[in-house]
Design an enzyme around this catalytic site. Structure first.
Site, PDB file in Angstrom:
ATOM      1  CG  ASP A 165      -1.549   6.381   7.581  1.00 37.92           C
ATOM      2  OD1 ASP A 165      -1.753   7.213   6.505  1.00 37.92           O
ATOM      3  OD2 ASP A 165      -2.023   5.180   7.620  1.00 37.92           O
ATOM      4  CG  ASP A 191      -3.821   8.953   0.037  1.00 38.40           C
ATOM      5  OD1 ASP A 191      -3.244   7.730  -0.303  1.00 38.40           O
ATOM      6  OD2 ASP A 191      -3.719   9.138   1.384  1.00 38.40           O
ATOM      7  CG  ASP A 204      -2.061   1.069   1.137  1.00 38.84           C
ATOM      8  OD1 ASP A 204      -2.330   1.444   0.118  1.00 38.84           O
ATOM      9  OD2 ASP A 204      -2.588   1.623   2.137  1.00 38.84           O
ATOM     10  CD  GLU A 208      -4.442  10.153   6.192  1.00 37.14           C
ATOM     11  OE1 GLU A 208      -5.163  10.340   5.044  1.00 37.14           O
ATOM     12  OE2 GLU A 208      -4.576   9.287   6.871  1.00 37.14           O
TER      13      GLU A 208
HETATM   14  C1  GLC Z   1      -7.493   7.116   3.874  1.00 40.74           C
HETATM   15  C2  GLC Z   1      -8.064   8.539   3.501  1.00 40.74           C
HETATM   16  C3  GLC Z   1      -9.161   8.383   2.382  1.00 40.74           C
HETATM   17  C4  GLC Z   1      -8.297   7.758   1.467  1.00 40.74           C
HETATM   18  C5  GLC Z   1      -7.719   6.329   1.525  1.00 40.74           C
HETATM   19  C6  GLC Z   1      -7.001   5.918   0.518  1.00 40.74           C
HETATM   20  O1  GLC Z   1      -8.224   6.418   4.320  1.00 40.74           O
HETATM   21  O2  GLC Z   1      -8.577   9.068   4.653  1.00 40.74           O
HETATM   22  O3  GLC Z   1      -9.620   9.608   1.871  1.00 40.74           O
HETATM   23  O4  GLC Z   1      -9.158   7.574   0.233  1.00 40.74           O
HETATM   24  O5  GLC Z   1      -6.787   6.506   2.587  1.00 40.74           O
HETATM   25  O6  GLC Z   1      -6.093   6.716  -0.385  1.00 40.74           O
HETATM   26  C1  GLC Z   2      -3.505   6.941   4.497  1.00 44.09           C
HETATM   27  C2  GLC Z   2      -2.470   7.178   3.475  1.00 44.09           C
HETATM   28  C3  GLC Z   2      -2.807   6.175   2.339  1.00 44.09           C
HETATM   29  C4  GLC Z   2      -3.113   4.841   2.728  1.00 44.09           C
HETATM   30  C5  GLC Z   2      -4.139   4.742   3.996  1.00 44.09           C
HETATM   31  C6  GLC Z   2      -3.969   3.156   4.760  1.00 44.09           C
HETATM   32  O1  GLC Z   2      -4.966   7.451   4.191  1.00 44.09           O
HETATM   33  O2  GLC Z   2      -2.297   8.433   3.234  1.00 44.09           O
HETATM   34  O3  GLC Z   2      -2.085   6.098   1.502  1.00 44.09           O
HETATM   35  O4  GLC Z   2      -3.624   3.872   1.749  1.00 44.09           O
HETATM   36  O5  GLC Z   2      -3.663   5.769   5.066  1.00 44.09           O
HETATM   37  O6  GLC Z   2      -2.553   3.584   5.745  1.00 44.09           O
END
Ligand code: GLC
Ligand code: GLC
Length: 618
Positions: free
Chosen positions: A256, A368, A113, A298
């Protein structure tokens, strides 16, 4: 600075958080956290203690208008940890003093990821270098006046983290760190309230593990195991890791997916009050040992949930110092699609002010997807529906709406839920890519103006503006993800290209879009730095009605530096703004323009009195 003073300063916050989370075990959990923090304080390097001292004197360091951020995948930007030293001159030339490097710590084998499935929080990815290389890199950044933000993936570990391995080997303690169920009874009950973050890549929120013979809670991918914060051992372990990262010299810990950390049956398990208490407990524990380290939330959540992560509740709490302003980001894209500012005005006016010692990370793009976080009530207030507008934005930015200039790629399409998010670099979404494809010079010039309009809002709003690697060079999407078996089902890789040295070589050539964007972003950096109105101490930005539906207006009233008025014309014709909250006559961005209230299409102005602090009080 005396350590016991620090502990006493933060103990009330810690006790309150722990009492909310674990009412039956308050003393025990508080003692364990304080013990972890004092161990970390003992081990803290002298030079970091010096950093603590400096920051206790300059407590608002992260609210300064000197701050400029840059975010990049470390490998894609610099090759490896040692390569960062060679890129420091580039960062310095751009004017950056804060970097967020992604995917630095050791991830799981195979898919991870984009670095968010971590096997070892205390070692760098061996492909990037050794622990000594990591320490040298941080040292090198600090020596060049650059602070480091690192991800702290605290909602989940990878399925090959040592805790997960021990759980599979039968350790009851380690099983207790995760959420596991022997059959579908409980998962099915939870699923009723749970959305899917990755509906196509990882449907559902639970993954069957053959070794454990259990369903494991996995909000994100099947290899990202959610931690169970209802078990205080998790908080203590996670706080221990946060302290180690702070002792490595990380200046900003990015929490995160913090919104997902607390689960409550019958809810969507996001933004629960306890998620805020977890952030507060981490804030206090880290501050007791490492006051130089701050927290970034985040929390890419709905506008009503956002400011809570900065500690705005019925009463203010000390939580994260920084949070992504995803609402400003979404409204920026919405404005350039609709050429109207009324929804942004409405939505941003609804946001409560953030507490005085906090501020935003402001950004245009990141690694993202963009989730179209339009609030239903905000939409209704301007005569559209939330679902209709969200669907419009998804369609517009994938390039299927008739007037669209964007060439984005859908992400996380969930037809049942009527949700679609969007991937793509700023250049792709703002129309640069389509204009170049069509060889349309006028369209290209508008597209560049759109990128700069969005960056001018991010830089002019207040907070730490972040440049996403490649945007400063007008870099397009990376098509290679489509054929890579590890990346092809995750469209976010479209906007995670490798740094392009050929493009960077064009940055001083004004005949290229790269040269134009570079020069204009450089201007934003310098002009913002020269203008005290962008200092965030005791200052918040608020939108105002500029009297024209195509003009987005915002103001800042800085008690030391005076008022700043931001204006962005998102429409297609020139506008003279008549609703003037203050008669300012100077545009910091175009100081020689005779009429600073007249805006051509896609122009942004930053009106403020220039100059130093007044020499005599009046
Ligand atoms: C996080 C963010 C969400 C995003 C996801 C995958 O959960 O909160 O908005 O779509 O990561 O990028
Ligand atoms: C946050 C990161 C995203 C990731 C998710 C799960 O939203 O920005 O890239 O997929 O968390 O860790």
């Amino acid at each position: 600075m005396n350590r016991s003073d620090l502990v006493h300063t933060w103990l009330p916050d810690l006790r309150a958080a722990v009492a909310g989370l674990y009412p039956d075990q308050v003393d025990d959990v508080v003692d364990r956290l304080v013990e972890r923090s004092s161990r970390a304080a003992d081990e803290r390097a002298d030079e970091l203690v010096q950093r603590d001292h400096r920051r206790l004197i300059d407590q608002a360091w992260y609210q300064s208008n000197q701050r400029v951020g840059y975010m990049a995948y470390l490998d894609r930007f610099a090759g490896d940890l040692r390569g960062v030293a060679d890129r420091i001159p580039y960062l310095t030339e751009l004017g950056v003093d804060t970097v967020h490097f992604l995917s630095v710590l050791e991830p799981r084998d195979g898919e991870n990821d984009g670095g968010y499935a971590i096997r070892d929080y205390l070692s760098p990815d061996p492909r990037l270098g050794t622990p000594a290389d990591l320490r040298d890199m941080i040292h090198g950044l600090h020596a060049n006046g650059i602070d480091l933000c690192l991800d702290f993936v605290m909602n989940h570990t990878s399925d090959d983290h040592e805790w997960a391995v021990a759980a599979r080997n039968g350790s009851a303690y380690h099983r207790g760190l995760y959420r596991m169920y022997p059959d579908r009874t409980e998962p099915d009950r939870w699923e009723q309230g749970l959305p899917e973050v990755f509906p196509d890549m990882a449907p559902g929120n639970f993954t069957w593990d053959d070794t454990l013979q259990q369903w494991v809670w996995t909000t994100f991918r099947e290899f990202q195991w959610d931690l169970d914060y209802s078990n205080p051992d998790v908080l203590v372990e996670v706080a221990g890791i946060a302290l180690e990262l702070a002792n490595l010299g990380v200046d900003i810990l990015r929490l995160d997916a913090v919104a997902f950390t607390w689960k409550r049956l019958g809810t969507n398990c996001q933004n629960q009050p306890e998620a805020h208490l977890i952030a507060q407990a981490l804030r206090a524990t880290v501050a007791m040992a490492a006051p130089a380290t701050i927290l970034l939330a985040e929390a890419i959540v709905a506008p009503t949930d956002l400011v809570g992560y900065l500690g705005r509740h019925d009463l203010e709490r000390r939580e994260c110092e920084l949070a992504y302003h995803n609402q400003l980001m979404v409204q920026g894209w919405s404005m350039i699609a609709t050429r109207r500012a009324d929804l942004a005005l409405r939505s941003l006016s609804q946001l409560p002010d953030h507490p005085g010692r906090t501020t935003w990370f402001t950004y245009v793009r990141c690694h993202d997807d963009i989730g179209w976080a339009i609030d239903d009530d905000d939409a209704l207030a301007v005569g559209v529906t939330g679902s209709g507008h969200r669907a419009f934005l998804a369609e517009f930015f994938r390039g299927d709406f008739p007037t669209s200039f964007a060439l984005g790629t859908p992400f996380g399409v969930n037809e049942a839920a009527g949700d679609e998010r969007t991937s793509g670099m700023a250049a792709t979404l703002a129309g640069v890519t389509s204009a170049l494809r069509d060889g349309d010079a006028a369209a290209l010039s508008h597209a560049i103006d759109r990128v700069i309009l969005l960056y001018s809002i991010a830089f002019g709003w207040g907070g730490i503006p972040i440049i996403y690697m490649g945007d400063e060079l007008c870099q397009a999407d990376d098509p290679s993800w489509r054929t890579d078996p590890e990346r092809r089902h995750d469209t976010r890789w479209a906007h995670r290209p490798a740094f392009d040295d050929d493009l960077a070589a064009l940055r001083n050539d004004p005949s290229t879009c790269t040269g134009q964007i570079w020069a204009r972003i450089r201007d934003l950096v310098e002009i913002r730095r020269s203008a005290g109105v962008f200092d965030d101490v005791d200052t918040v930005s608020r939108p105002f009605d500029a009297g024209n539906v195509h003009v987005f207006g915002w103001r800042r009233d800085n008690p030391r530096w005076g008022t700043m008025i931001g204006l962005a014309n998102v429409g297609e014709t020139a506008v003279t703004v008549t609703n003037r909250p203050v008669e300012l006559t100077h545009d910091l961005l175009a100081p020689n323009d005779p009429d600073p209230w007249l805006l051509r299409p896609l122009q942004v102005r930053w009106l403020a009195d220039p100059g130093p602090l007044a020499t005599s009080p009046s």
